[in-house]
Scaffold this active site. Structure first.
Site, mmCIF file in Angstrom:
data_model
loop_
_atom_site.group_PDB
_atom_site.id
_atom_site.type_symbol
_atom_site.label_atom_id
_atom_site.label_comp_id
_atom_site.label_asym_id
_atom_site.label_seq_id
_atom_site.Cartn_x
_atom_site.Cartn_y
_atom_site.Cartn_z
ATOM 1 N N GLU A 162 72.279 1.923 -8.165
ATOM 2 C CA GLU A 162 71.294 2.979 -8.400
ATOM 3 C C GLU A 162 70.520 3.291 -7.130
ATOM 4 O OE1 GLU A 162 70.161 2.451 -13.144
ATOM 5 O OE2 GLU A 162 68.802 1.681 -11.606
ATOM 6 N N GLU A 249 76.013 2.505 -17.014
ATOM 7 C CA GLU A 249 74.862 1.765 -17.542
ATOM 8 C C GLU A 249 74.069 2.681 -18.454
ATOM 9 O OE1 GLU A 249 72.612 -0.641 -14.725
ATOM 10 O OE2 GLU A 249 70.749 -0.052 -15.727
#
Length: 324
Positions: A162, A249
């Site tokens: 991320e 995710e």
């Protein structure tokens, strides 16, 4: 007590809905380690015959904080009892105990899960679980993984979990460098690429995608309690621009991993994913005192786990996969 009962009743209704909504079941594989090699065709993930493939499974938590679950026994539970056809190993990079501090231990834990997934005949995402650019270290790590798993179709590489503060220009340059490192060793492996602001800025990817490489997908992360239609619209725009998306995710609560499970929002996301044929991986195999942790502190490190060892989200996720 009544509120808790109503939440579980809502979860049960949603399970019944999805068990009968005609959604395509996860790809079934034999437990001899043999799985179809995956590739990207347009915006779809396909097998060797060109059939569309859906991967669904769970993500382990940061390896440096929850190493006790990184073992072959838990992989077997997820493959055999939870009906997962993919698991994701979230190898922490920057925090204390992460790859930058103890690379040998990180590799040992990651490969213990990856090797077990291969043996069970499911896929495994090896995730560089970082929030900042660590290009040299990432290239060393993925070069080692590519040499170890060269030609093994089970293994998928997620090269940047991320990105937070880095621009797409910076993330793109980093990604191209890491992709070149992997491709110099393994020309076919599926590679997942992140985008800025926690994998939210797919519109930036659509405006300037990586070119010159095949078998790339771009990751989208969402937490249903926080992220709503606006993010789905952004993803739809990317898909319309021929950007292939993999949801590596996601979960049902707030973006901080805590708060109540928003079943209504999760249902909207689930319907959206099903309609677009998107693979998704659910967060997380941990035992922290927060709603996204599927396990309770007294849960065994190896499983199997009775429902009394699972939290509300863990029960929901298990039922979601096993009812398909």
């Amino acid at each position: 007590m009544m509120y808790r009962y109503m939440k579980f009743a809502m979860a049960a209704i949603l399970m019944l809905f999805f068990c009968n909504c005609g959604a395509k079941a996860p790809l079934q594989t034999e437990n001899d380690g043999t799985v179809p090699r995956l590739s990207v065709n347009g915006t779809s993930l396909v097998d060797e015959q060109g059939n569309k493939v859906l991967l669904r499974g769970v993500s382990y938590g940061w390896h440096n904080w929850w190493p006790r679950f990184y073992n072959p026994q838990t992989v077997a539970v997820f493959a055999d009892e939870w009906n997962c056809n993919v698991v994701r190993v979230a190898m922490g990079v920057e925090p204390e105990g992460g790859y930058l501090y103890s690379p040998d231990n990180a590799v040992k834990l990651v490969t213990s899960v990856a090797d077990a997934a291969i043996e069970k005949g499911i896929y495994v995402i090896i995730d560089w679980h970082s929030h900042g650019l660590q290009e040299d270290a990432a290239k060393r790590f993925f070069a080692g993984m590519a040499r170890r798993y060269k030609g093994v179709p089970n293994v998928i590489y997620e090269i940047f979990n991320e990105p937070v503060d880095d621009s797409w220009k910076e993330v793109k340059a980093y990604s191209e460098s890491v992709i070149k490192t992997i491709r110099a060793i393994d020309s076919q492996a599926l590679i997942l690429v992140g985008s800025p602001h926690w994998d939210q800025d797919l519109h930036l990817v659509a405006a300037d995608p990586i070119r010159g490489f095949e078998n790339l997908m771009y990751t989208l992360h969402f937490y249903a309690g926080t992220h709503k239609k606006e993010l789905r619209n952004r993803a739809d725009f990317a898909i319309s621009e021929n950007i292939p998306i993999f949801i590596s995710e996601c979960a049902g609560m707030n973006a901080d991993g805590n708060g109540p499970v928003d079943y209504n929002s999760w249902t909207q996301w689930r319907i959206w994913m099903e309609k677009r044929g998107l693979s998704f991986v659910v967060w997380s195999v941990t035992d922290k005192d927060e709603s996204c942790s599927m396990l309770l502190p007294d849960a065994s490190s190896t499983g199997p786990w009775e429902e009394s060892c699972l939290n509300e989200w863990g029960v929901f996720v298990k039922n979601m996969f096993t009812c398909q």
